[in-house]
Design an enzyme around this catalytic site. Structure first.
Site, PDB file in Angstrom:
ATOM      1  N   HIS A  95      51.692  -0.305 -10.958  1.00 22.10           N
ATOM      2  CA  HIS A  95      50.964  -1.141 -10.004  1.00 22.10           C
ATOM      3  C   HIS A  95      51.823  -1.540  -8.815  1.00 22.10           C
ATOM      4  CE1 HIS A  95      47.289  -2.382 -12.640  1.00 22.10           C
ATOM      5  NE2 HIS A  95      47.578  -1.090 -12.720  1.00 22.10           N
ATOM      6  N   ASP A 126      48.905   5.909 -11.422  1.00 25.58           N
ATOM      7  CA  ASP A 126      47.978   5.275 -12.358  1.00 25.58           C
ATOM      8  C   ASP A 126      46.598   5.298 -11.725  1.00 25.58           C
ATOM      9  OD1 ASP A 126      46.604   3.628 -14.136  1.00 25.58           O
ATOM     10  OD2 ASP A 126      47.477   1.781 -13.329  1.00 25.58           O
ATOM     11  N   GLU A 136      37.994   1.496 -14.022  1.00 26.01           N
ATOM     12  CA  GLU A 136      38.920   1.038 -15.055  1.00 26.01           C
ATOM     13  C   GLU A 136      39.752  -0.146 -14.606  1.00 26.01           C
ATOM     14  OE1 GLU A 136      42.581   0.791 -17.517  1.00 26.01           O
ATOM     15  OE2 GLU A 136      42.383   1.075 -15.340  1.00 26.01           O
ATOM     16  N   GLU A 137      40.209  -0.154 -13.365  1.00 21.96           N
ATOM     17  CA  GLU A 137      41.094  -1.214 -12.894  1.00 21.96           C
ATOM     18  C   GLU A 137      40.421  -2.583 -12.880  1.00 21.96           C
ATOM     19  OE1 GLU A 137      44.119  -0.994 -12.657  1.00 21.96           O
ATOM     20  OE2 GLU A 137      44.689   1.058 -12.160  1.00 21.96           O
TER      21      GLU A 137
END
Length: 353
Positions: free
Chosen positions: A323, A188, A222-223
């Site tokens: 995650h 991710d 983005e995170e």
């Protein structure tokens, strides 16, 4: 023109990407890598003030544009405190559970450019000393970094060049199995990033003429919630986030198909565009799953929140144990790559009344 998924090229590129440290806020090295990769292919790109990359391919229709984005920033941490023992207290970057990184090797990136290795552990790890340590809460008050350096106090740690605010990255531990599984941290969203880079390579080398001018946006925040919410060309009508499919109880997504998201925590994605993606998958024999992600947000939803008037959608490879120590399968990468090509080469969806 059919698109043949370059499995080995994509996996090799993905391995390089996951092994370049890039927690949100510390993405300059991976952005330089991708800029060099694209430049060597003869594909011009430009940097935004936030450090993202944008690549544009002219299409036959230059009035209505498309944009696809993937993000290259990852989870990580930052030095919150240098403890009296010389060990480090951490602050999270991104959203994850501390138990997901307990026991993981890590690197502290100092301001002077040094990289100092360590291990993320519970302070009360030694079972011969701390009775009942397994029942203690895994949180920032118990998790610490044991440095691979001869330090016994805070001053000795500071002499190494370590200070509060230094970034900490987690080892990827990339592995491809004989059964086609890819295990690694940071799939991710580096899996999707690798697929977009491979798609751009294919478009360039095969002189593919796209029906619409199409922009590829590699975001880097983005995170932490604001990766793809700016620098969107004004003619963009459709905005696609290419990001992971979440797998778990009650989810339809798996590791072998492309996951198309109908709704996440931000609300439903654009109905007509989502149905268009489903139709493309069906028409092209692409294995897909339609799903809802309850605790999820994407760069596409960030763009909507920022006020951009675009149709937004989300799809990507299914990623198990998001995650944490993640896993996917080459079949999922293949299905995602096929849907990407089908989308960028297809006529734009027509709005229903």
């Amino acid at each position: 023109m059919n698109y043949k998924f370059n499995e080995q090229g994509s996996i090799n590129l993905l391995e390089k990407l996951v092994n370049i440290a890039s927690p949100s806020g510390y993405t300059m090295n991976i952005m330089k890598f991708m800029e060099k990769y694209l430049t060597e292919l003869g594909i011009p790109c430009k940097r935004t003030n936030k450090g993202a990359l944008i690549v544009s391919f002219d299409g036959e229709n230059q009035q209505r544009h498309r944009l696809l984005t993937a993000h290259t920033d990852t989870l990580g941490a930052m030095v919150k405190e240098i403890k009296s023992s010389g060990r480090l207290k951490l602050a999270m970057i991104g959203g994850f559970n501390w138990n997901a990184v307990e026991g993981e090797y890590c690197t502290i990136h100092t301001a002077n450019g040094d990289k100092i290795r360590g291990t993320i552990l519970m302070h009360e790890t030694t079972v011969h000393v701390y009775r009942g340590a397994g029942d203690l809460k895994r949180d920032e008050n118990h998790i610490e970094v044991r440095l691979d350096a001869k330090v016994t106090n805070a001053e000795e740690t500071r002499q190494l060049g370590i200070e509060v605010g230094d970034f900490v990255s987690f080892d990827a531990r990339f592995e491809i199995t004989e059964t086609g599984f890819i295990k690694s941290r940071h799939l991710d969203d580096k899996a999707s990033t690798a697929l977009l880079l491979q798609l751009m390579k294919h478009l360039k080398e095969n002189h593919v003429q796209l029906p619409y001018t199409t922009h590829f946006y590699i975001s880097n925040n983005e995170e932490i919630g604001y990766g793809g919410n700016s620098n969107i060309p004004e003619n963009v009508v459709e905005y696609i986030a290419v990001d992971m499919g979440a797998i778990g109880d009650g989810q339809a997504s798996d590791e072998y198909t492309v996951s198309i998201c109908a709704k996440d925590s931000s609300g439903p994605y654009h109905y007509d565009l989502t149905r268009h993606l489903v139709k493309l998958a069906k028409d092209n024999g692409i294995q897909y799953k339609l799903d809802i992600y309850p605790y999820y947000g994407s760069d596409a939803s960030a763009a909507i929140r920022a006020g951009f008037d675009v149709r937004h959608a989300l799809f990507g490879p299914g990623i198990e144990s998001s995650h944490a120590y993640e896993r996917t399968h080459v079949d999922s990468l293949n299905a995602t790559a096929e849907l990407l090509f089908a989308y960028v080469t297809s006529p734009m969806m027509e709005m229903e009344d």
